[in-house]
Design a protein around this motif. Structure first.
Motif: not given
Lengths: 115, 111
Positions: A31-33, A50-58, A66-69, B90-95
């Protein structure tokens, strides 16, 4: 302990130009942030990846970000075009995945100055 | 939105004494981390807690998710403990995971 590296440590750029901030996360982390800290303010979450995808953004993660790895390379944050309000210190972090392995490790930050 | 309220904002201790830093959370958090920022601006990991307490040398941390707070106790403070301490929860979850940071506590240890 585990180390996260960030390149460059400082970057000065003219408004409207593109900038890429580079992060070398801990080698086995998944996981990267990115976080952003404006001078005198709290550090704030931008995005996780994670795994090539944005999981959550603010809401701070604007359309210009944009982000990538790409495989085996840096985890990058690209801003195109830059704006004056993008001036801040940007921190990269990484963590393992699962159970008690969510502990995040931070890099030393890249200080971005947009003129 | 979710908030982390850290106190005090500044703390001055004499060598050999101790005190506590505290973070209150406006909502239930699943885990907390404590960091110290070193002279180069890097965040040094002190603790990660999902519950209970942990101790490392002269530092001890506690986290109570239900009561929405975490503490960092420093005992027998030394000059090299000076610096800025941050909590982040933090609230760690699947997202994914995101940390919400406190404003920091500037600790000054004096001879």
């Amino acid at each position: 302990g585990p180390k996260v590296l960030q390149i460059p440590s400082h970057q000065i750029i003219d408004m409207g130009q593109m900038v890429t901030l580079n992060c070398d996360p801990v080698s086995n982390h998944l996981y990267f942030y990115w976080y952003k800290q404006i001078l005198g303010q709290q550090m704030e979450f931008l995005v996780n990846f994670y795994n090539g995808k944005v999981m959550e953004k603010s809401k701070l993660f604007k359309d210009q970000f944009s982000v990538e790895r790409p495989d085996g390379s840096y985890f990058t944050l690209k801003i195109q075009p830059t704006a004056l309000e993008d001036s801040a210190v940007y921190f990269c972090a990484s963590s393992l995945l699962g159970g008690s392995s969510y502990e995040q490790y931070f890099g030393p930050g890249t200080r971005l100055t947009v003129l | 939105g979710d908030q982390v309220e850290q106190s005090p904002s500044a703390l001055s201790l004499h060598e050999g004494t101790g005190s506590a830093l505290r973070c209150n959370f406006t909502t239930t958090m699943r885990a907390v981390q404590w960091f110290r920022k070193n002279s180069r601006g890097s965040l040094i990991n002190l603790f990660y807690l999902a519950s209970g307490t942990k101790e490392n040398g002269r530092l001890k941390s506690a986290f109570d998710s239900k009561e929405r707070y975490s503490t960092l106790h420093i005992r027998d403070a030394q000059l090299e403990d000076s610096g800025t301490y941050f909590c982040a929860a933090g609230n760690y979850g699947s997202s994914g995971n995101k940390l919400i940071f406190g404003i920091g506590t500037l600790l000054s240890v004096k001879p």
